[in-house]
Design a protein around this motif. Structure first.
Motif, short mmCIF file in Angstrom:
data_model
loop_
_atom_site.label_atom_id
_atom_site.label_comp_id
_atom_site.label_asym_id
_atom_site.label_seq_id
_atom_site.Cartn_x
_atom_site.Cartn_y
_atom_site.Cartn_z
N PRO A 121 -10.87 -14.28 9.25
CA PRO A 121 -11.20 -15.70 9.22
C PRO A 121 -12.66 -15.92 8.81
O PRO A 121 -13.53 -15.12 9.13
N ALA A 122 -12.88 -17.06 8.12
CA ALA A 122 -14.21 -17.34 7.59
C ALA A 122 -14.59 -18.79 7.87
O ALA A 122 -13.70 -19.64 8.07
N TYR A 123 -15.87 -19.03 7.86
CA TYR A 123 -16.39 -20.40 8.00
C TYR A 123 -15.70 -21.28 6.96
O TYR A 123 -15.78 -21.01 5.76
N ALA A 124 -15.01 -22.31 7.43
CA ALA A 124 -14.08 -23.02 6.56
C ALA A 124 -14.76 -23.72 5.39
O ALA A 124 -14.16 -23.85 4.32
N ASN A 125 -16.00 -24.12 5.55
CA ASN A 125 -16.63 -24.86 4.45
C ASN A 125 -16.89 -23.99 3.21
O ASN A 125 -17.12 -24.52 2.13
N TYR A 126 -16.82 -22.66 3.37
CA TYR A 126 -16.97 -21.82 2.17
C TYR A 126 -15.89 -22.18 1.15
O TYR A 126 -16.13 -22.19 -0.05
N MET A 127 -14.67 -22.42 1.66
CA MET A 127 -13.57 -22.78 0.75
C MET A 127 -13.91 -24.09 0.04
O MET A 127 -13.71 -24.25 -1.15
N ALA A 128 -14.45 -25.03 0.82
CA ALA A 128 -14.77 -26.34 0.25
C ALA A 128 -15.87 -26.21 -0.81
O ALA A 128 -15.78 -26.83 -1.89
N PHE A 129 -16.88 -25.39 -0.53
CA PHE A 129 -17.96 -25.24 -1.52
C PHE A 129 -17.45 -24.50 -2.76
O PHE A 129 -17.89 -24.78 -3.87
N ALA A 130 -16.55 -23.56 -2.56
CA ALA A 130 -15.99 -22.84 -3.71
C ALA A 130 -15.23 -23.83 -4.61
O ALA A 130 -15.37 -23.80 -5.84
N ILE A 131 -14.47 -24.70 -3.99
CA ILE A 131 -13.74 -25.70 -4.79
C ILE A 131 -14.74 -26.59 -5.53
O ILE A 131 -14.59 -26.88 -6.72
#
Ligand SMILES: Cc1ncc(COP(=O)(O)O)c(C=O)c1O
Length: 401
Positions: A121-131
């Motif tokens: 599991p990872a800090y969820a905002n990484y996904m948002a910043f990647a998008i």
């Protein structure tokens, strides 16, 4: 009606905040909610920072330089030196929180379609910043059974392809509290070197390491100095989430040049925030010691308490102020919703973050929650009682294994 962009649609909701309306409704019904869901420290900000803000004596609240005030960056050099991180003021770019540092690192180092490998599991905002950056996160799953340690090199090699441009780690980790060992950091260094990748290392929790194990920063790794981009923030170390000050640090001049263009476009990091952050570097040593000691006690209180509840398991987190715990439930999101919508004990309930939002692998973390220990010990004890009661009453209880 005009359409919403694909990126706008694709952006994930924050797993931490998405249950917030249910908590607000529970409060309206007169129920007290213990927030174990959010990483907002409750401990006081250093008094020197508060005083510095109180005494701001300026005629104009102007833009500051895009890379941040030199006086602040120079003072930060001394702070990093204490952690064996050798940087100059020119290597440091002040950002609007660690969040902007992550975003600018992605924007500056990755092309659309490029891939970043992230242990989950990872800090969820990484996904948002990647998008936001058009990049793609490829996750590599760590497991609660193995204490969330780093998977073997072969697992990474399976994911590495010509589009892979970076590895991103969070150390100590949000959400698991895991701290990478020297061997694991060397493993990462070797992969970064072999495949010439960027290493984005989010170390915003470096202050909070509880095991006596050494803190190995990505900046300590020899031979990959040009590949490392360090993400930092004052939010957690000084309870200063609201001043929005972070930093992006790299020895790579070309990366800094690109990051600076994004910084110039957003003009300036917060002026008042930098004043507070700079003052915080003069906080007395007892400040950090007291905060640290408090987290040590809370961690013990929480982890002991969790592991005493039948069917619940939490590894012992080595750092940060979170843990990912396994609950005997069918679906932790359903359970967290149920706690807010249907459960209360003596007019109180508890709010946690379903861990599935920290994984990209479908179904992963389905029986796990992330718990932050940013409540005082008395409240933590009450929250543990509520969790135990809730699990006793929850209709979707799974068989203990
Ligand atoms: C791992 C990690 N990185 C970065 C951030 C961003 O923090 P901020 O933008 O407040 O500096 C957070 C905040 O929770 C975090 O947990």
């Amino acid at each position: 009606m005009p359409q919403i962009s694909e990126r706008g649609l694709e952006m994930p909701e924050s797993p931490i905040r998405k249950l917030a309306p249910l908590a607000a409704d529970a409060k309206k019904r007169g129920i007290k909610v213990y927030h174990l869901n959010i990483g907002q420290p409750d401990l006081p900000t250093p008094q020197v920072a508060i005083d510095a803000i109180k005494h701001v004596d300026r005629k104009i609240l102007e833009y500051s330089p895009s890379q941040g005030y030199r006086s602040y960056r120079e003072k930060l050099v001394g702070y990093y030196r204490k952690y064996g991180i050798s940087v100059t003021a020119d290597d440091i770019i002040v950002t609007c929180g660690g969040s902007e540092a992550v975003l600018f690192a992605f924007m500056s180092c990755l092309n659309p379609g490029d891939e970043i490998i992230v242990p989950e599991p990872a800090y969820a905002n990484y996904m948002a910043f990647a998008i936001s950056a058009g990049a793609k996160i490829r996750t590599i799953t760590t497991t609660i059974e193995e204490g969330f340690c780093l998977p073997k090199v072969e697992k990474f090699e399976e994911l590495i392809n010509p589009k892979t441009r970076a590895i991103l780690i969070c150390n100590p980790n949000n959400p698991t509290g895991y701290l990478y060992t020297r061997r694991e950091m060397n493993q990462i260094r070797d992969m970064v070197k072999k495949h010439d990748l960027y290493l984005f290392s989010d170390e915003v929790y470096r202050e909070y390491i509880y095991t006596g194990s050494p803190y190995i920063s990505a900046c300590h790794l020899e031979g990959i100095e040009q590949n490392v981009v360090l993400i930092d923030s004052v939010s957690k170390r000084y309870s200063e989430c609201g001043i929005r000050i972070g930093a992006l640090i790299t020895k790579n001049k070309e990366v800094r040049k690109a990051v600076m263009k994004f910084c110039q476009a957003r003009l300036s990091p917060p002026l008042i925030g930098q004043i507070a952050a700079e003052a915080s570097l003069d906080a007395p040593e007892e400040y950090s010691r007291d905060v640290y000691d408090e987290y040590v006690e809370r961690r013990k209180c929480l982890i002991d308490g969790l592991n005493r509840i039948p069917g619940v398991y939490s590894p012992i987190p080595m750092g940060a102020f979170y843990t990912v715990a396994k609950l005997p439930v069918d679906d932790s999101e359903k359970f967290c919703r149920w706690c807010l919508e249907e459960f209360s004990y003596e007019n109180e309930t508890v709010m946690m973050a379903p861990a599935s939002g920290f994984y990209t692998t479908p179904g992963a973390g389905r029986n796990q929650v992330r718990i932050a220990y940013v409540l005082n010990k008395e409240d933590l004890r009450k929250a543990l009682i509520l969790l135990r009661k809730a699990l006793e009453q929850y209709p979707g209880r799974a068989e203990d294994d």
